[in-house]
Write a protein that holds these residues in place. Structure first.
Motif, short mmCIF file in Angstrom:
data_model
loop_
_atom_site.label_atom_id
_atom_site.label_comp_id
_atom_site.label_asym_id
_atom_site.label_seq_id
_atom_site.Cartn_x
_atom_site.Cartn_y
_atom_site.Cartn_z
N ILE A 261 -5.09 2.90 -0.67
CA ILE A 261 -3.54 3.34 -0.42
C ILE A 261 -3.02 3.12 -1.73
O ILE A 261 -2.12 4.17 -2.07
N TRP A 262 -2.83 2.28 -2.32
CA TRP A 262 -2.24 2.09 -3.69
C TRP A 262 -2.40 3.25 -4.64
O TRP A 262 -1.78 3.42 -5.66
N SER B 30 10.84 -4.17 0.79
CA SER B 30 10.25 -4.14 -0.59
C SER B 30 8.52 -3.82 -0.59
O SER B 30 8.16 -4.17 0.41
N ASP B 31 8.12 -3.83 -1.62
CA ASP B 31 6.51 -3.87 -1.71
C ASP B 31 5.87 -5.03 -1.14
O ASP B 31 5.02 -4.94 -0.64
N GLU B 32 6.56 -6.11 -1.48
CA GLU B 32 6.14 -7.38 -1.20
C GLU B 32 6.09 -7.49 0.10
O GLU B 32 5.20 -8.13 0.98
N ALA C 211 1.73 8.47 -1.78
CA ALA C 211 0.73 8.51 -0.89
C ALA C 211 1.03 9.09 0.58
O ALA C 211 0.16 9.79 1.08
N GLY C 212 2.43 9.17 0.78
CA GLY C 212 2.78 9.96 2.19
C GLY C 212 2.62 11.29 1.75
O GLY C 212 2.08 12.00 2.62
N VAL D 217 -2.04 -10.99 -5.87
CA VAL D 217 -2.61 -9.32 -5.90
C VAL D 217 -1.29 -9.00 -6.50
O VAL D 217 -0.07 -9.28 -6.47
N HIS D 218 -1.69 -7.84 -7.63
CA HIS D 218 -0.46 -7.23 -8.07
C HIS D 218 0.07 -6.05 -7.31
O HIS D 218 -0.57 -5.54 -6.17
N LEU D 219 1.41 -5.69 -7.46
CA LEU D 219 1.98 -4.97 -6.49
C LEU D 219 1.83 -3.55 -7.09
O LEU D 219 1.42 -3.21 -8.08
N PRO D 220 1.89 -2.45 -6.01
CA PRO D 220 1.57 -1.29 -6.39
C PRO D 220 2.78 -0.53 -7.37
O PRO D 220 3.88 -1.31 -7.25
N PRO D 221 2.29 0.39 -8.19
CA PRO D 221 3.32 1.11 -8.77
C PRO D 221 4.76 1.60 -8.31
O PRO D 221 4.36 2.08 -7.04
N ALA D 222 5.78 1.66 -8.82
CA ALA D 222 6.78 2.31 -8.21
C ALA D 222 6.57 3.71 -7.72
O ALA D 222 6.02 4.54 -8.53
N GLY D 223 6.87 3.93 -6.56
CA GLY D 223 6.86 5.18 -6.16
C GLY D 223 5.70 5.58 -5.24
O GLY D 223 5.31 6.74 -4.81
N PHE D 224 4.66 4.41 -5.42
CA PHE D 224 3.44 5.11 -4.55
C PHE D 224 3.36 5.21 -3.26
O PHE D 224 2.71 6.06 -2.80
N ARG D 225 4.42 4.57 -2.60
CA ARG D 225 4.73 4.90 -1.23
C ARG D 225 4.97 6.50 -0.83
O ARG D 225 4.48 7.13 0.19
N ARG D 226 5.57 6.95 -1.83
CA ARG D 226 6.21 8.46 -1.77
C ARG D 226 4.86 9.22 -1.74
O ARG D 226 4.49 10.24 -1.23
#
Length: 242
Positions: free
Chosen positions: A219-220, A191-193, A36-37, A25-34
């Motif tokens: 979420i992503w 890490s995202d992984e 989403a939060g 699966v592809h990883l979410p773009p940089a900053g997605f966790r921030r």
């Protein structure tokens, strides 16, 4: 314990119990966790065993990691362990050591999570639910675990949450994990992984692969959602709406 046949500890993945990233699966773009939060509009509630496992008390995390580290590095089996001692701070030592009778009791426990992690190689929803919490092998291993309050760790708590595990083997070796803290403290963010792997391990066994994949995608792309409840399992989202 000693009469059991030789059984490898550490779960189906051997020495790399939690392989990071599968490439499927592809990883979410940089900053997605921030992002989403910031968009999450509801506090954690109605979480059940999966969300509680996601938030599994850091009080026991370092001890789990220490026990796994020793058995993997030394290729130990259950029958090789004569004594297992957890050296920790009083707050962690105060957790229950009773046999769990329900999922909350399995999670808010100091010895059960260590025992089931040694036998299964991980802590996820399946490890804190029946029938696993009643397994005889897990409970026997939990019963032999000793917990000792260590003054050097007590002095550093609550700023730091150290533990050290010591295993004495049947052939007389004394093996120590060294001082350990819970994984993914602020100075050592995952890490995202690694987050992807942990999310999948915790949610898929309970909600199924399809629902796990749906939540992961939601979420992503949380910044594009009209309703932030879409990031929750459908069964839990209904309770939150109520």
């Amino acid at each position: 314990m000693h009469g059991q046949g030789r059984r490898r500890l550490g779960g189906p993945y051997g020495h790399d119990v939690h392989p990071a990233g599968t490439g499927r699966v592809h990883l979410p773009p940089a900053g997605f966790r921030r992002r989403a939060g910031r968009r999450a509009g509801k506090p954690l509630a109605h979480g059940g065993p999966v969300l509680q496992a996601l938030l599994l008390l850091p009080l026991a995390q370092a001890s789990i990691a220490g026990a796994l580290k020793i058995v993997r590095e030394n290729h130990l089996a259950v029958s090789d362990i004569r004594r297992l001692v957890i050296h920790t701070f009083s707050k962690a030592a105060s957790l229950s050591r009773e046999h769990p009778t329900h999922t909350d009791a399995a999670q808010y426990n100091i010895t059960y999570p260590i025992a089931v992690a040694l036998l299964d190689g991980q802590i996820s929803g399946a490890q804190v639910l029946p029938p696993r919490i009643f397994d005889k092998d897990v409970l026997e291993l939990a019963d032999m675990i000793e917990v000792v309050v260590e003054e050097r760790f007590e002095e550093r708590f609550p700023a730091r949450t150290f533990s050290e595990v010591c295993i004495t083997t049947t052939d007389g070796r004394e093996l120590r994990s060294g001082e350990l803290e819970p994984q993914w403290e602020p100075a050592d963010s995952p890490s995202d992984e690694e987050l992807l792997d942990k999310f999948t391990r915790l949610t898929a066994p309970v909600f199924g692969e399809q629902e796990c994949a749906r939540m992961r995608e939601a979420i992503w792309h949380a910044e594009d959602l009209d309703n932030t409840l879409d990031i929750w399992p459908r069964t839990l989202a209904r309770h939150i709406e109520e």
